[in-house]
Design a protein around this motif. Structure first.
Motif, short mmCIF file in Angstrom:
data_model
loop_
_atom_site.label_atom_id
_atom_site.label_comp_id
_atom_site.label_asym_id
_atom_site.label_seq_id
_atom_site.Cartn_x
_atom_site.Cartn_y
_atom_site.Cartn_z
N ARG A 49 24.40 43.74 59.35
CA ARG A 49 25.54 44.64 59.59
C ARG A 49 26.65 44.56 58.56
N ARG A 50 27.03 43.32 58.18
CA ARG A 50 28.21 43.21 57.33
C ARG A 50 28.21 41.89 56.57
N TYR A 51 28.67 41.97 55.32
CA TYR A 51 28.87 40.79 54.48
C TYR A 51 30.17 41.01 53.72
N ALA A 52 31.07 40.04 53.79
CA ALA A 52 32.37 40.20 53.13
C ALA A 52 32.82 38.87 52.55
N TYR A 53 33.58 38.96 51.48
CA TYR A 53 34.10 37.76 50.83
C TYR A 53 35.42 38.10 50.17
N ARG A 54 36.28 37.07 50.08
CA ARG A 54 37.54 37.25 49.38
C ARG A 54 37.53 36.36 48.14
N VAL A 55 38.21 36.81 47.12
CA VAL A 55 38.31 36.03 45.89
C VAL A 55 39.48 35.06 46.04
N ASP A 56 39.19 33.78 45.80
CA ASP A 56 40.22 32.75 45.86
C ASP A 56 40.77 32.41 44.48
N GLU A 57 39.87 32.36 43.48
CA GLU A 57 40.28 32.06 42.11
C GLU A 57 39.52 32.97 41.15
N THR A 58 40.21 33.36 40.08
CA THR A 58 39.59 34.19 39.05
C THR A 58 40.30 33.99 37.71
N ASN A 59 39.64 34.37 36.66
CA ASN A 59 40.27 34.40 35.35
C ASN A 59 40.67 35.83 34.98
N LEU A 60 40.47 36.78 35.87
CA LEU A 60 40.81 38.18 35.64
C LEU A 60 42.31 38.38 35.82
N PRO A 61 43.00 38.91 34.83
CA PRO A 61 44.43 39.14 34.99
C PRO A 61 44.67 40.34 35.91
N GLY A 62 45.70 40.25 36.72
CA GLY A 62 46.09 41.41 37.53
C GLY A 62 46.01 41.25 39.02
N PRO A 63 44.85 40.96 39.59
CA PRO A 63 44.82 40.97 41.05
C PRO A 63 45.64 39.83 41.66
N GLN A 64 46.30 40.16 42.75
CA GLN A 64 47.03 39.15 43.52
C GLN A 64 46.25 38.77 44.77
N ALA A 65 45.43 39.69 45.24
CA ALA A 65 44.54 39.46 46.38
C ALA A 65 43.36 40.41 46.22
N LEU A 66 42.16 39.98 46.67
CA LEU A 66 40.97 40.80 46.51
C LEU A 66 39.95 40.43 47.58
N LEU A 67 39.45 41.43 48.27
CA LEU A 67 38.43 41.27 49.30
C LEU A 67 37.40 42.37 49.11
N GLU A 68 36.12 42.00 49.21
CA GLU A 68 35.05 43.00 49.16
C GLU A 68 34.24 42.91 50.45
N GLU A 69 33.91 44.09 50.97
CA GLU A 69 33.13 44.15 52.21
C GLU A 69 31.95 45.11 52.02
N TRP A 70 30.76 44.65 52.41
CA TRP A 70 29.55 45.47 52.42
C TRP A 70 29.20 45.72 53.88
N ARG A 71 29.21 46.99 54.30
CA ARG A 71 28.83 47.36 55.67
C ARG A 71 27.48 48.07 55.62
N LEU A 72 26.64 47.72 56.55
CA LEU A 72 25.29 48.28 56.63
C LEU A 72 25.11 48.95 57.98
N THR A 73 24.67 50.20 57.98
CA THR A 73 24.40 50.90 59.23
C THR A 73 23.07 51.64 59.10
N PRO A 74 22.30 51.68 60.19
CA PRO A 74 21.03 52.41 60.14
C PRO A 74 21.28 53.88 59.79
N ALA A 75 20.39 54.43 58.97
CA ALA A 75 20.46 55.83 58.57
C ALA A 75 19.03 56.34 58.46
#
Length: 160
Positions: A84-110
């Motif tokens: 159904r769902r997989y999500a993660y937040r970024v805690d540390e990065t070397n990418l300049p700019g983001p102050q907070a970042l979360l990615e979510e993958w939602r899966l639904t039958p189709a």
């Protein structure tokens, strides 16, 4: 330089100042897609061209991800709902700019396959937000290419 990002909860996927949401359908079933996303983390580079390394950390509670160009992320898994769902937040990065970042993958039958929805939720200073909005078409292409490659990979006969 490693930068620590602000920790956010799952609600950030809906409330972030910048939310890029992409959807597509694949032929593979949701359980197979979920396994590839959440359980076979080291396989990401085989289907997501931007990813050069992905490995679980902390017994699967986190991930290390490296992208083409040298961008690195250390992440905490926030949701792992099989099929159904997989999500993660970024805690540390070397990418300049983001102050907070979360990615979510939602899966639904189709039909006989799965609708895959990827939400890229972030915040940062105005120049970062503007640049990210400008990058939307490229991120959408990367998502579509990755999900197509994943679908082909999941449909291929397994060699043993």
């Amino acid at each position: 330089m490693r930068r620590r990002l602000r920790p956010v909860g799952m609600d950030f996927a809906e409330s972030a100042p910048v939310r890029l949401v992409f959807e597509t359908e694949v032929r593979s079933d949701a359980d197979a897609v979920y396994r590839a996303l959440a359980e076979e983390v080291t396989g990401w580079p085989a289907w997501f061209r931007a990813v050069t390394l992905a490995r679980p950390m902390h017994g699967g509670a986190g991930r290390e991800v490296r992208l083409v160009g040298g961008v690195r992320f250390e992440e905490t898994v926030m949701a792992a709902d099989p099929g159904r769902r997989y999500a993660y937040r970024v805690d540390e990065t070397n990418l300049p700019g983001p102050q907070a970042l979360l990615e979510e993958w939602r899966l639904t039958p189709a039909g006989t396959g799965t609708r895959v929805r990827w939400t890229f939720a972030t915040t940062g200073p105005a120049p970062f937000r503007l640049a990210l909005r400008s990058a939307r078409p490229g991120l959408g292409r990367a998502f579509r290419d990755a999900t197509r490659a994943l679908d082909r990979r999941l449909a291929a006969p397994q060699r043993g």
